[in-house]
Structure formats: structure tokens, C-alpha cells
Design an enzyme around this catalytic site. Structure first.
Site, short mmCIF file in Angstrom:
data_model
loop_
_atom_site.label_atom_id
_atom_site.label_comp_id
_atom_site.label_asym_id
_atom_site.label_seq_id
_atom_site.Cartn_x
_atom_site.Cartn_y
_atom_site.Cartn_z
N LEU A 113 -0.29 -4.93 -1.10
CA LEU A 113 0.65 -3.98 -1.68
C LEU A 113 0.80 -4.19 -3.19
CD1 LEU A 113 2.69 -1.69 -1.14
CD2 LEU A 113 4.43 -3.48 -0.79
N ASP A 114 0.52 -3.14 -3.95
CA ASP A 114 0.71 -3.12 -5.41
C ASP A 114 -0.09 -4.22 -6.12
OD1 ASP A 114 2.36 -0.94 -5.21
OD2 ASP A 114 4.21 -2.11 -5.27
N GLU A 115 -1.21 -4.64 -5.56
CA GLU A 115 -2.01 -5.67 -6.18
C GLU A 115 -3.46 -5.23 -6.38
OE1 GLU A 115 -1.70 -9.51 -4.41
OE2 GLU A 115 0.50 -9.52 -4.41
#
Length: 305
Positions: free
Chosen positions: A247-249
């Protein structure tokens, strides 16, 4: 499960740099080795192409990774493409171990936008496409809320309302996949307030670009701008990145910041943050659409000049 709003087809505004059917873009990446640039140039030149732009980058002279973006003009590109691809396979991939990707500039990438209730990023993309600032065809907008249907309708783009009923996100994602399959080349999450599952990422099989606010320190959960105000932040920003299972990486495409002061209210921060988000997302979409981004593991090479 989906509800579509029938809309008239609008004639899109052509970009000021209208692409002809003879311009191609070639992305090359692999181990940095002597002769790669010459091999690419030779293949294109002997095919009758004129190279009009070339950018390259290497992570190191010895044992580094090599990246190159070449724009060229070749009359009848579509007709001679099979022969050109055969030579690229033989003289670039086989001879030098380079991966390559060839696209025709005249063929706009098809994109779907996923959104919720927040409209600033969604409407900005629709507006920029209408003005010819984005070299894409927006095929559809999918939302888990009906609120933005009228505003999207004004741009002549189909709007599909796919609610998450009784918490069944899997059923909603299956409907998304049905709508998207074979119809788009990439997906944009324009402040889509749902977490995308790993199964969806694998099944959709096209790149997904996301936008979110960037704060130091990070403020997770609800009310990030209120929390930022309480902590007295001096910079707010936004990050556009490719979506991965983490997530969000995912690999970052573009980022930007705006300076704020103690005098700014939480509402001021949110307004200025929205401005940054719009600009960052539009640049990321434009660069991806114009084949300016090469993914390398969890990083990117962006030929944005």
C-alpha cells in the site's frame, strides 16, 4: 450491479502538437554495455527513420543499468512495424540483452478513472483532456458513489456507479474488472477512497496510477490536514505513484510540495493540498501516456524534459 449514465460523444480538442501516424517512441532498458546506443540508432536509421529526440541514463559505467527513450519519424510506421520489431529483437534484445517497448504516438492510450466523492483530481483530468493537454482517451469513470455523475456527463464520458454493497468489495472489484477488461491501457485512482486488493492488481493487468497527499510526518487515517495543522507543518505535498501490492509504496512517478505557514487554517491546507495533487497527478498521467516513464524495480526513470 453497475449503473451507466448515457452521454453524448464530444469531439476532443486536439493537442497543439498533433501526432502523425509516422512518429514512434522506443524505450530500451537493460545492462549498460558498449554499443547499445549505436545498435538502436542503426536499426532505426536502416529502417528509414529519422531520430528527432533521444534521452538516456545509466546508473553506472561498470555494471550499471541503461535506460533510453527515442522518438523517431518513420513514414508508414504501422506497415513496417513487424519488420522493425523483428530487427529490434535480433539486434537489440538478443545481441545486447536489452528489453524494448515500441509504441506509435498517434495511438492514444485508453484510460479509466476511478473516483469517489472528491472531485478535484477527476475534474482536472477531464478538463485537461478536453483542452488537449493530455494525450489520452478517457474511456470511462467508475465510482462507488453517484455524486459526480452529472459533472462527468458534461465531458461526454461514460459514468459507471458501482457501489460496495453490504461490504462486499470483491463483488465490486469483479464488476470493475468486467468493465475494464480489454477496454483500457491504464487506470488512474483520482482520490478513489477504497483499498485495491492484490487480486484486482493482478487481474486488471494494466498499470495503475494513484495520487495521495504527502506529509512529514505522515498522518494516516481521517482528517490528515487537521492533524497537519495541529502539528504545525511547514510543507504540504502530493505523490503520484504506480500501485503495487504494498500500500502506497509503489514506484514514484512525480512529487511536489507547497510551503505553508502557521497562519494557514486546516481548510487552507486542504485547498492548497488539492492544488498540488491536481498538478502532480496530471503530470504523472501525461508522462505515462507519452511513454516517458520506465519502471525499474520499485523505482522509475522519468524522461520529463
Amino acid at each position: 450491479m453497475s449503473n451507466t449514465v448515457a452521454t453524448p460523444t464530444l469531439t476532443p480538442t486536439e493537442s497543439a502538437t498533433e501526432h502523425t501516424g509516422q512518429q514512434g517512441r522506443l524505450l530500451v532498458q537493460g545492462e549498460d554495455r558498449p554499443g547499445v546506443v549505436a545498435a538502436v540508432a542503426r536499426v532505426l536509421t536502416e529502417a528509414g527513420a529519422n531520430i528527432v529526440a533521444l534521452d538516456q541514463y545509466s546508473t553506472g559505467v561498470r555494471g550499471g543499468r541503461f535506460f533510453q527513450r527515442t522518438v523517431f519519424e518513420l513514414p508508414g510506421l504501422n506497415a513496417v512495424r513487424p519488420q522493425l520489431e523483428e530487427r529490434l529483437d535480433r539486434e537489440v534484445r538478443d545481441a545486447f540483452g536489452q528489453d524494448w517497448q515500441l509504441t506509435e504516438a498517434a495511438t492514444r492510450k485508453r484510460v479509466a478513472i476511478l473516483a469517489s466523492k472528491t472531485d478535484h483530481c477527476l475534474l482536472d483530468l477531464l478538463w485537461r483532456r478536453q483542452r488537449g493537454e493530455l494525450n489520452v482517451d478517457i474511456e470511462m469513470v467508475i465510482s462507488n458513489h453517484p455524486d459526480l455523475a452529472d459533472r462527468v456527463r458534461a465531458f461526454g464520458v461514460p459514468y459507471f456507479y458501482v457501489p460496495v454493497q453490504n461490504g462486499d468489495k470483491d463483488a465490486a472489484e469483479q464488476e470493475h474488472l468486467r468493465l475494464l477488461h480489454g477496454n483500457v491501457d491504464f487506470v488512474v485512482l483520482a482520490r478513489y477512497m477504497q483499498i485495491i486488493s492484490s487480486d484486482f492488481i493482478t487481474s486488471v493487468d494494466v498499470p495503475i496510477i494513484n495520487i495521495h497527499h504527502s506529509f512529514l510526518p505522515a498522518f494516516i487515517g481521517a482528517g490528515p490536514y487537521r492533524k497537519a495543522k495541529e502539528r504545525g507543518v511547514k510543507l504540504i505535498g502530493a505523490t503520484a505513484h504506480y500501485v503495487t501490492e504494498d500500500l502506497d509504496e509503489g514506484p514514484i512517478i512525480e512529487q511536489d510540495v507547497a510551503r505553508v505557514t502557521h497562519a494557514d487554517t486546516a481548510t487552507d491546507l486542504q485547498r492548497r493540498g488539492a492544488d498540488v495533487e491536481r498538478a502532480v497527478l496530471s503530470r504523472a498521467v501525461a508522462w505515462h501516456a507519452d511513454d516517458r516513464v520506465i519502471r525499474d524495480g520499485n523505482s522509475t526513470i522519468v524522461f520529463a524534459s
